[in-house]
Motif scaffolding. Sequence first.
Motif, PDB file in Angstrom:
ATOM      1  N   GLN A   1      25.258  36.033  30.674  1.00 38.95           N
ATOM      2  CA  GLN A   1      23.624  35.873  30.858  1.00 38.95           C
ATOM      3  C   GLN A   1      23.345  34.557  30.598  1.00 38.95           C
ATOM      4  O   GLN A   1      22.159  34.133  31.003  1.00 38.95           O
ATOM      5  CB  GLN A   1      23.249  36.748  29.476  1.00 38.95           C
ATOM      6  CG  GLN A   1      23.213  38.078  29.478  1.00 38.95           C
ATOM      7  CD  GLN A   1      22.598  38.752  30.750  1.00 38.95           C
ATOM      8  OE1 GLN A   1      21.745  38.624  30.948  1.00 38.95           O
ATOM      9  NE2 GLN A   1      23.534  39.677  31.522  1.00 38.95           N
ATOM     10  N   GLN A   2      24.398  33.546  30.395  1.00 40.59           N
ATOM     11  CA  GLN A   2      23.744  32.394  30.180  1.00 40.59           C
ATOM     12  C   GLN A   2      24.762  31.265  30.623  1.00 40.59           C
ATOM     13  O   GLN A   2      25.424  30.711  30.023  1.00 40.59           O
ATOM     14  CB  GLN A   2      23.610  31.892  28.298  1.00 40.59           C
ATOM     15  CG  GLN A   2      22.835  32.818  27.634  1.00 40.59           C
ATOM     16  CD  GLN A   2      22.777  32.516  26.069  1.00 40.59           C
ATOM     17  OE1 GLN A   2      22.619  31.442  25.650  1.00 40.59           O
ATOM     18  NE2 GLN A   2      23.071  33.648  25.319  1.00 40.59           N
ATOM     19  N   PRO A   3      24.728  31.202  32.165  1.00 38.00           N
ATOM     20  CA  PRO A   3      25.846  30.350  32.538  1.00 38.00           C
ATOM     21  C   PRO A   3      25.493  28.785  32.567  1.00 38.00           C
ATOM     22  O   PRO A   3      26.534  28.196  32.464  1.00 38.00           O
ATOM     23  CB  PRO A   3      25.349  30.536  34.291  1.00 38.00           C
ATOM     24  CG  PRO A   3      24.026  31.061  34.118  1.00 38.00           C
ATOM     25  CD  PRO A   3      23.830  31.868  32.955  1.00 38.00           C
ATOM     26  N   ASP A   4      24.365  28.373  31.790  1.00 36.65           N
ATOM     27  CA  ASP A   4      24.333  26.952  31.415  1.00 36.65           C
ATOM     28  C   ASP A   4      24.722  26.804  30.183  1.00 36.65           C
ATOM     29  O   ASP A   4      24.456  25.624  29.568  1.00 36.65           O
ATOM     30  CB  ASP A   4      22.682  26.794  31.692  1.00 36.65           C
ATOM     31  CG  ASP A   4      22.247  26.799  33.036  1.00 36.65           C
ATOM     32  OD1 ASP A   4      23.257  26.393  34.006  1.00 36.65           O
ATOM     33  OD2 ASP A   4      20.943  26.915  33.214  1.00 36.65           O
ATOM     34  N   THR A   5      25.340  27.741  29.464  1.00 37.74           N
ATOM     35  CA  THR A   5      25.875  27.725  28.071  1.00 37.74           C
ATOM     36  C   THR A   5      27.167  27.477  28.174  1.00 37.74           C
ATOM     37  O   THR A   5      27.845  28.573  28.518  1.00 37.74           O
ATOM     38  CB  THR A   5      25.134  28.212  27.171  1.00 37.74           C
ATOM     39  OG1 THR A   5      23.881  28.234  26.920  1.00 37.74           O
ATOM     40  CG2 THR A   5      25.743  28.304  25.624  1.00 37.74           C
ATOM     41  N   ASN A   6      28.124  26.864  27.343  1.00 34.53           N
ATOM     42  CA  ASN A   6      29.532  26.993  27.201  1.00 34.53           C
ATOM     43  C   ASN A   6      29.995  27.957  26.070  1.00 34.53           C
ATOM     44  O   ASN A   6      29.293  27.639  24.957  1.00 34.53           O
ATOM     45  CB  ASN A   6      30.187  25.495  26.980  1.00 34.53           C
ATOM     46  CG  ASN A   6      29.875  24.476  28.208  1.00 34.53           C
ATOM     47  OD1 ASN A   6      29.940  24.990  29.394  1.00 34.53           O
ATOM     48  ND2 ASN A   6      30.020  23.269  27.972  1.00 34.53           N
ATOM     49  N   PHE A   7      30.989  28.678  26.249  1.00 34.33           N
ATOM     50  CA  PHE A   7      31.365  29.512  25.091  1.00 34.33           C
ATOM     51  C   PHE A   7      32.813  29.561  24.728  1.00 34.33           C
ATOM     52  O   PHE A   7      33.724  29.347  25.857  1.00 34.33           O
ATOM     53  CB  PHE A   7      31.012  30.981  25.436  1.00 34.33           C
ATOM     54  CG  PHE A   7      29.293  31.484  25.573  1.00 34.33           C
ATOM     55  CD1 PHE A   7      28.996  31.665  24.608  1.00 34.33           C
ATOM     56  CD2 PHE A   7      28.829  31.050  26.824  1.00 34.33           C
ATOM     57  CE1 PHE A   7      27.692  31.979  24.538  1.00 34.33           C
ATOM     58  CE2 PHE A   7      27.555  31.175  26.879  1.00 34.33           C
ATOM     59  CZ  PHE A   7      26.989  31.915  25.654  1.00 34.33           C
ATOM     60  N   LEU A   8      33.074  29.297  23.697  1.00 36.16           N
ATOM     61  CA  LEU A   8      34.557  29.285  23.264  1.00 36.16           C
ATOM     62  C   LEU A   8      34.754  30.284  22.327  1.00 36.16           C
ATOM     63  O   LEU A   8      33.988  30.498  21.236  1.00 36.16           O
ATOM     64  CB  LEU A   8      34.773  27.900  22.476  1.00 36.16           C
ATOM     65  CG  LEU A   8      36.103  27.611  22.093  1.00 36.16           C
ATOM     66  CD1 LEU A   8      37.116  27.680  22.880  1.00 36.16           C
ATOM     67  CD2 LEU A   8      36.277  26.342  21.286  1.00 36.16           C
ATOM     68  N   GLY A   9      35.851  31.144  22.595  1.00 34.67           N
ATOM     69  CA  GLY A   9      35.928  32.379  21.664  1.00 34.67           C
ATOM     70  C   GLY A   9      37.354  31.980  21.107  1.00 34.67           C
ATOM     71  O   GLY A   9      38.537  31.610  21.770  1.00 34.67           O
TER      72      GLY A   9
END
Length: 248
Positions: free
Chosen positions: A95-103
């Motif tokens: 949903q937020q391609p302009d945000t980086n996500f680290l799991g």
Amino acid sequence: MSHQQPLPHKSFDPGTFRDKPVSFVRRSGRMTPSQERAWEQHHAKYVLDIPHGRAATSVADGASGDPERIFGRTAPLVVEVGTGQGHAILHAAEQQPDTNFLGVEVFRAGLARTIIRAELAGLRNLRLAEVNAPELLENYLPAGSVDEVWVFFPDPWAKARHHKRRLVSADFARIVATALRPGGVLRLATDWEDYAEHMREVLDAAPGFARDFDGEWAPRFAGRVLTAFEKKGADKGRAIRDLAYRRA
């Protein structure tokens, strides 16, 4: 972060060589053939190569990572602690391609399932870490580099003698406060009333944090996808409690 029981990693015990209790237990288990294939073929693309210390999921002294280099761009960074099978972080990354996500997750089968779905979705803004989350936040990532930290449905460690294993503590709040940029947000959710009250008490008293909600509890975080785990808890009559604290 569902109440999963992580897989073993080599012959180490998670508590060995640590001076603090960890918030997870690594138990035996196996990945499915499809998970094994996904891990072998794609883990290098998604899972950060973080040097370990003497404990299995520790972060080695001096190891550090630059989010801009990790993702190849400058963008807001969200870290989810305990991704389980990846439902929340996968949905958010789509949903937020302009945000980086680290799991961050120590359950390798869960990481493998996340990788499978990330490949199907063609995600390029998602990375994963197979390490103890507080060590990653405190030692691996630069101070002030994280925009949001998510802790959804951590293991409640219901028995009183196990409460010391609960992830959310004064020390964890200190670590998160250091990792977050000024104005960054810590988001939490649980279906365990006692733990919800405990988390609220800890964060209300934590230096550097202020409530980001009015009233007794925060409204349900709209960015958290409704998972089967959460629905099951609600169907059993458990109240889902959300909390949100902003880095002052």
